[in-house]
Design a protein around this motif. Sequence first.
Motif, PDB file in Angstrom:
ATOM      1  N   LEU A  22      -6.722 -12.303   1.447  1.00 55.41           N
ATOM      2  CA  LEU A  22      -5.981 -11.052   1.261  1.00 55.41           C
ATOM      3  C   LEU A  22      -5.167 -10.793   2.518  1.00 55.41           C
ATOM      4  CD1 LEU A  22      -8.818  -8.766  -0.181  1.00 55.41           C
ATOM      5  CD2 LEU A  22      -6.934  -9.808  -1.451  1.00 55.41           C
ATOM      6  N   CYS A  23      -3.905 -10.427   2.312  1.00 53.44           N
ATOM      7  CA  CYS A  23      -3.084 -10.105   3.483  1.00 53.44           C
ATOM      8  C   CYS A  23      -2.100  -9.008   3.101  1.00 53.44           C
ATOM      9  CB  CYS A  23      -2.357 -11.350   3.986  1.00 53.44           C
ATOM     10  SG  CYS A  23      -1.170 -11.999   2.811  1.00 53.44           S
ATOM     11  N   GLY A  24      -1.203  -8.667   4.010  1.00 54.19           N
ATOM     12  CA  GLY A  24      -0.177  -7.676   3.694  1.00 54.19           C
ATOM     13  C   GLY A  24      -0.585  -6.269   4.105  1.00 54.19           C
ATOM     14  N   CYS A  25       0.251  -5.319   3.682  1.00 54.89           N
ATOM     15  CA  CYS A  25       0.182  -3.947   4.210  1.00 54.89           C
ATOM     16  C   CYS A  25      -1.158  -3.258   3.996  1.00 54.89           C
ATOM     17  CB  CYS A  25       1.293  -3.121   3.573  1.00 54.89           C
ATOM     18  SG  CYS A  25       2.920  -3.706   4.074  1.00 54.89           S
TER      19      CYS A  25
ATOM     20  N   THR B 186       0.822  -1.219   0.000  1.00 53.39           N
ATOM     21  CA  THR B 186       0.000   0.000   0.000  1.00 53.39           C
ATOM     22  C   THR B 186       0.854   1.267   0.000  1.00 53.39           C
ATOM     23  OG1 THR B 186      -1.849   1.103   1.080  1.00 53.39           O
ATOM     24  CG2 THR B 186      -0.253   0.049   2.532  1.00 53.39           C
ATOM     25  N   VAL B 187       2.131   1.109  -0.380  1.00 51.69           N
ATOM     26  CA  VAL B 187       3.048   2.233  -0.251  1.00 51.69           C
ATOM     27  C   VAL B 187       2.647   3.394  -1.161  1.00 51.69           C
ATOM     28  CG1 VAL B 187       4.893   1.494  -1.847  1.00 51.69           C
ATOM     29  CG2 VAL B 187       5.466   2.742   0.204  1.00 51.69           C
ATOM     30  N   ARG B 188       2.087   3.062  -2.340  1.00 51.70           N
ATOM     31  CA  ARG B 188       1.528   4.103  -3.207  1.00 51.70           C
ATOM     32  C   ARG B 188       0.106   3.718  -3.583  1.00 51.70           C
ATOM     33  NH1 ARG B 188       6.842   3.838  -3.987  1.00 51.70           N
ATOM     34  NH2 ARG B 188       6.552   1.830  -4.965  1.00 51.70           N
ATOM     35  N   GLU B 189      -0.698   4.716  -3.938  1.00 56.48           N
ATOM     36  CA  GLU B 189      -2.118   4.434  -4.108  1.00 56.48           C
ATOM     37  C   GLU B 189      -2.393   3.461  -5.250  1.00 56.48           C
ATOM     38  OE1 GLU B 189      -4.630   7.692  -5.064  1.00 56.48           O
ATOM     39  OE2 GLU B 189      -6.424   6.638  -4.374  1.00 56.48           O
ATOM     40  N   ASN B 190      -1.587   3.542  -6.330  1.00 54.36           N
ATOM     41  CA  ASN B 190      -1.916   2.651  -7.456  1.00 54.36           C
ATOM     42  C   ASN B 190      -1.738   1.176  -7.123  1.00 54.36           C
ATOM     43  OD1 ASN B 190       0.800   2.755  -7.550  1.00 54.36           O
ATOM     44  ND2 ASN B 190       0.964   3.729  -9.556  1.00 54.36           N
ATOM     45  N   ALA B 191      -0.934   0.879  -6.069  1.00 57.44           N
ATOM     46  CA  ALA B 191      -0.827  -0.517  -5.618  1.00 57.44           C
ATOM     47  C   ALA B 191      -2.205  -0.988  -5.139  1.00 57.44           C
ATOM     48  CB  ALA B 191       0.204  -0.638  -4.503  1.00 57.44           C
ATOM     49  N   ASN B 192      -2.914  -0.130  -4.394  1.00 60.32           N
ATOM     50  CA  ASN B 192      -4.259  -0.478  -3.908  1.00 60.32           C
ATOM     51  C   ASN B 192      -5.234  -0.637  -5.070  1.00 60.32           C
ATOM     52  OD1 ASN B 192      -2.810   0.516  -1.683  1.00 60.32           O
ATOM     53  ND2 ASN B 192      -4.702   1.000  -0.602  1.00 60.32           N
ATOM     54  N   LEU B 193      -5.159   0.293  -6.023  1.00 64.39           N
ATOM     55  CA  LEU B 193      -6.110   0.252  -7.139  1.00 64.39           C
ATOM     56  C   LEU B 193      -5.961  -1.043  -7.935  1.00 64.39           C
ATOM     57  CD1 LEU B 193      -5.867   3.997  -8.261  1.00 64.39           C
ATOM     58  CD2 LEU B 193      -7.594   2.908  -6.791  1.00 64.39           C
ATOM     59  N   ARG B 194      -4.707  -1.485  -8.073  1.00 61.45           N
ATOM     60  CA  ARG B 194      -4.474  -2.736  -8.805  1.00 61.45           C
ATOM     61  C   ARG B 194      -5.153  -3.915  -8.117  1.00 61.45           C
ATOM     62  NH1 ARG B 194       1.669  -3.528  -9.504  1.00 61.45           N
ATOM     63  NH2 ARG B 194       1.128  -5.623 -10.142  1.00 61.45           N
ATOM     64  N   VAL B 195      -5.096  -3.931  -6.796  1.00 62.36           N
ATOM     65  CA  VAL B 195      -5.707  -5.051  -6.061  1.00 62.36           C
ATOM     66  C   VAL B 195      -7.220  -5.055  -6.262  1.00 62.36           C
ATOM     67  CG1 VAL B 195      -6.192  -5.968  -3.756  1.00 62.36           C
ATOM     68  CG2 VAL B 195      -3.867  -5.318  -4.392  1.00 62.36           C
TER      69      VAL B 195
ATOM     70  N   PHE C 247      15.266   4.046  -8.356  1.00 59.09           N
ATOM     71  CA  PHE C 247      13.818   3.885  -8.491  1.00 59.09           C
ATOM     72  C   PHE C 247      13.198   5.259  -8.299  1.00 59.09           C
ATOM     73  CE2 PHE C 247      15.366  -0.184  -6.907  1.00 59.09           C
ATOM     74  CZ  PHE C 247      14.825  -1.041  -7.848  1.00 59.09           C
ATOM     75  N   THR C 248      12.467   5.700  -9.317  1.00 61.53           N
ATOM     76  CA  THR C 248      11.876   7.033  -9.249  1.00 61.53           C
ATOM     77  C   THR C 248      10.367   6.893  -9.069  1.00 61.53           C
ATOM     78  OG1 THR C 248      11.837   6.969 -11.645  1.00 61.53           O
ATOM     79  CG2 THR C 248      13.636   8.171 -10.641  1.00 61.53           C
ATOM     80  N   PHE C 249       9.818   7.662  -8.151  1.00 63.72           N
ATOM     81  CA  PHE C 249       8.387   7.558  -7.860  1.00 63.72           C
ATOM     82  C   PHE C 249       7.735   8.923  -7.910  1.00 63.72           C
ATOM     83  CE2 PHE C 249      10.583   4.370  -5.169  1.00 63.72           C
ATOM     84  CZ  PHE C 249      10.086   3.227  -5.778  1.00 63.72           C
ATOM     85  N   ILE C 250       6.508   8.931  -8.399  1.00 62.92           N
ATOM     86  CA  ILE C 250       5.690  10.127  -8.290  1.00 62.92           C
ATOM     87  C   ILE C 250       5.063  10.110  -6.903  1.00 62.92           C
ATOM     88  CG2 ILE C 250       3.480  11.094  -9.079  1.00 62.92           C
ATOM     89  CD1 ILE C 250       4.411  10.527 -11.921  1.00 62.92           C
ATOM     90  N   TYR C 251       5.153  11.221  -6.201  1.00 63.91           N
ATOM     91  CA  TYR C 251       4.582  11.301  -4.851  1.00 63.91           C
ATOM     92  C   TYR C 251       3.114  10.859  -4.874  1.00 63.91           C
ATOM     93  CZ  TYR C 251       2.250  13.242  -0.812  1.00 63.91           C
ATOM     94  OH  TYR C 251       1.454  13.375   0.293  1.00 63.91           O
ATOM     95  N   SER C 252       2.773  10.000  -3.942  1.00 70.22           N
ATOM     96  CA  SER C 252       1.404   9.506  -3.844  1.00 70.22           C
ATOM     97  C   SER C 252       0.866   9.850  -2.454  1.00 70.22           C
ATOM     98  CB  SER C 252       1.425   7.994  -4.086  1.00 70.22           C
ATOM     99  OG  SER C 252       0.197   7.411  -3.789  1.00 70.22           O
ATOM    100  N   LYS C 253      -0.305  10.463  -2.449  1.00 67.01           N
ATOM    101  CA  LYS C 253      -0.882  10.946  -1.184  1.00 67.01           C
ATOM    102  C   LYS C 253      -1.460   9.768  -0.406  1.00 67.01           C
ATOM    103  CE  LYS C 253      -4.262  14.524  -0.136  1.00 67.01           C
ATOM    104  NZ  LYS C 253      -5.100  15.554  -0.749  1.00 67.01           N
ATOM    105  N   ARG C 254      -0.924   9.505   0.784  1.00 67.72           N
ATOM    106  CA  ARG C 254      -1.426   8.384   1.579  1.00 67.72           C
ATOM    107  C   ARG C 254      -2.181   8.929   2.785  1.00 67.72           C
ATOM    108  NH1 ARG C 254      -2.733   5.710  -0.833  1.00 67.72           N
ATOM    109  NH2 ARG C 254      -2.438   3.598  -0.099  1.00 67.72           N
TER     110      ARG C 254
END
Length: 481
Positions: free
Chosen positions: A121-124, A91-100, A375-382
């Motif tokens: 389902l498990c994990g962060c 869940t470190v960035r929002e698109n990880a959640n959207l994929r799930v 590794f370059t990331f776009i800031y994701s609002k958590r």
Amino acid sequence: MFNEINLDEIDLTESPPSEEPRRQYYFMAKCRELVRKKKEELGRPLSFCIETFGCQMNARDSEKLRGILEEIGYIKSDSESSDFVIYNTCTVRENANLRVYGRLGYLHALKKKNPHMMIGLCGCMMQEPEVVEKLKKSYRFVNLIFGTHNIYKLAELVTEALEQDGMIVDIWKDTDQIVENLPIDRKYPFKSGVNIMFGCNNFCSYCIVPYVRGRERSRLPEEILEEIRRLVDDGVKEIMLLGQNVNSYGRNLAQPLSFAELLEQAAGIDGLERIRFMTSHPKDLSEELIEVMSRYPKICPHLHLPVQSGSTEILRQMNRRYTKESYLALVDRIRASIPDISLTTDIIVGFPGETEEDFMETMDVVEKVRYDSAFTFIYSKRTGTPAAAMDNQIPEEVVKDRFDRLLARVQEIAREQSSRFEGRTMDVLVEAVNEQDSSLVTGRLANNLVVHFPGDASMIGTILPVHLDCCKGFYYIGSTV
Ligand code: 5AD
Ligand code: SF4
């Protein structure tokens, strides 16, 4: 696979023991019976598939989940049409959640075709209360939800899920327990991760990890060293010590021990050929660690040193507790002691309040350090992190433009950096037969660069000297010497 307790010797007419890990072995035996009965009913074995999202910690957790499921009698599969599918989420960035959420729709369709199917389902992501609320409301077909603190309880949870209908939810907010000595199914026979600590206390202002992985807990050094010895006896050549911030290892132990001391003790283990570790927070990287790294050829000359931003003001807003200057000075000290070291990093673009000048400071660090990869990331609002409440969020098109400029430069430098070993002969740990060309094998240098060279499956798991003929961007073509 390590087995402390023989399941055949467990008396299931007794009530489950309360102490761990005995309790889980009891449930493994019980669950194995349930799975055996189901297998007889269906006239075929039950299969499982675990999809892992996110970081090395999750990958290691999935190996633990696999070990338990195999012990219970499920057969491992890569297919999401399996009888039991688990998503180990990030869940470190929002698109990880959207994929799930997206993939859950697909799983639902599969479940309609196979009524025996169980979904876990498990994990962060499961440590976020809003996520669990949403799943309870709109994803009732999920059988089992658990978090990051209780994965060791899988056998107990699966027993419950097999014995009753409906959704089982077991999430703990935090824990001070570390349960050891459960079965583990390693992905590779010749290399393995080893957790040295769990959780994070840093609270970088953009990051959700401290909320979902809990407070820092270090494993006892003797447990870690014993696990490494067992892995080496089992054929492992390379170990990666894992922690969110390995440099703060051991501070809270009854008998404190520094990470550098632990690393040195691990390097002393006979038969172990390579040690790596991840991740290092720059604020805690000690001179002692640099010194130990420079002394042991077994310790891989690679440091993942996330910089996140090159602007001292943004670093302050991020609560990183170092400055641009102190980071660059650290890099200089590392390079002075370990000249050939590979440096990699993580960079976030578009943190709230980031100006063009701040961004240019990041570009400047990239120019000065010359990372081997980044590794370059776009800031994701958590939601729930301090940065999410900051009112100066950056417009998407500005961030995208900065991100593209950064990525182009980072890749250009990484290509140049990668080629600096051309013509040398270096040791490669062979990992697999090449997927595109079966006359080649693929392995890694100690600095983590990939090398393809002529060979066959018999070489997998061995360390061989290879001449690095030609660098092709981010990998080498080599030849055996
Ligand atoms: N947005 C973007 N990237 C993030 N990371 C952590 N949190 C966020 C966030 N909210 C990145 C950091 C970290 C890596 C694992 O993920 O760069 O080092
Ligand atoms: Fe997140 Fe910072 Fe902890 Fe890394 S050190 S996990 S970025 S809070």
